[in-house]
Write an enzyme that holds these catalytic residues in place. Structure first.
Site, PDB file in Angstrom:
ATOM      1  CG  ASP A   1      -1.773   1.682   6.537  1.00 24.58           C
ATOM      2  OD1 ASP A   1      -2.189   1.900   5.205  1.00 24.58           O
ATOM      3  OD2 ASP A   1      -2.530   2.883   7.270  1.00 24.58           O
TER       4      ASP A   1
ATOM      5  CG  ASP B   1      -2.129   7.669   0.616  1.00 26.77           C
ATOM      6  OD1 ASP B   1      -2.055   8.839   0.864  1.00 26.77           O
ATOM      7  OD2 ASP B   1      -1.384   7.009  -0.563  1.00 26.77           O
TER       8      ASP B   1
ATOM      9  CG  ASP C   1      -1.548   1.291   1.900  1.00 28.42           C
ATOM     10  OD1 ASP C   1      -2.258   1.231   0.204  1.00 28.42           O
ATOM     11  OD2 ASP C   1      -1.470   2.031   2.388  1.00 28.42           O
TER      12      ASP C   1
END
Length: 221
Positions: free
Chosen positions: A171, A15, A13
């Site tokens: 995250d 961000d 991922d």
């Protein structure tokens, strides 16, 4: 890991995983909200809103009474402002560039799959990780965004890698679900936009609390 086969393709991922983009996202959102006469949001609130793309970020930040035309207007302002300010405060998390370089040296393939607009993903990857990712993809017309597995499966197809040879690192709960939908292992980092307790409640089973944790799990020390 759930599957003991050595991983060959690592999909990240963007961000909250490899890039700390929160300040620029919060600044762009609050500029857009204020421009259209809406109350601004705290950084803690913005942290909770991110993960499902910019359109959803804007919708979550606006009051429930906001009309579709107002949502569209704030969204358009955000897109225009963020494109000009996505480099202001954004930075890689400490140790990420070095990790990516080490993975390349060890022969791993690396990619980014993000719900951020594809044009911005390409700009950010070139700016902060030039040459360190083998492929990067953001949100594109006609391709369902995460947690739909389409982009992840496309990356696996490009490189000819099976599910048991692929690892997804993210995250958020969106990343956990994306990996589940793609049938691959997920490693959840705890330095991003969601904390350990929340991720565990969302079904995360493997965690990285530091860059060294990722290296150890991938035997890329």
């Amino acid at each position: 890991m759930a599957n003991s086969r050595k991983k060959e393709l690592i999909i990240f991922d963007l961000d909250g995983t490899v890039l700390d983009t929160l300040d620029d996202l919060a600044d762009s959102l609050n500029y857009s909200l204020a421009f259209h006469g809406f109350s601004q949001r705290t950084k803690a609130e913005v942290r909770e809103f991110v993960g499902n793309g910019i359109r959803n970020l804007v919708e979550r930040a606006l009051p429930g009474s906001a009309a579709d035309t107002e949502i569209a207007a704030v969204f358009q302002t955000f897109i225009e402002y963020y494109r000009m300010h996505c480099f202001d405060k954004t930075k890689p998390y400490a140790g990420i560039p070095e990790l990516l370089q080490k993975l390349k040296e060890k022969g791993y393939l690396t990619a980014v799959v993000s719900n951020k607009a594809d044009a911005v993903v390409q700009k950010l990857c070139r700016r902060y990780f030039d040459g360190l990712f083998d492929y990067a993809a953001g949100e594109r017309n006609g391709v369902p965004k995460k947690p739909a597995p389409d982009s992840v499966l496309h990356v696996m197809e490009i490189f000819g890698k099976t599910a048991d040879a692929t690892l997804y690192i993210g995250d958020s709960e969106v990343d956990i679900k994306t990996a589940q939908n793609a049938g691959i292992d997920c490693l959840s980092v705890t330095w991003g936009f969601r904390d350990f307790s929340f991720l565990k409640l969302q079904g995360a089973e493997m965690f990285a609390h530091s860059i060294d944790d990722i290296r150890t799990k991938l035997h890329a020390v």
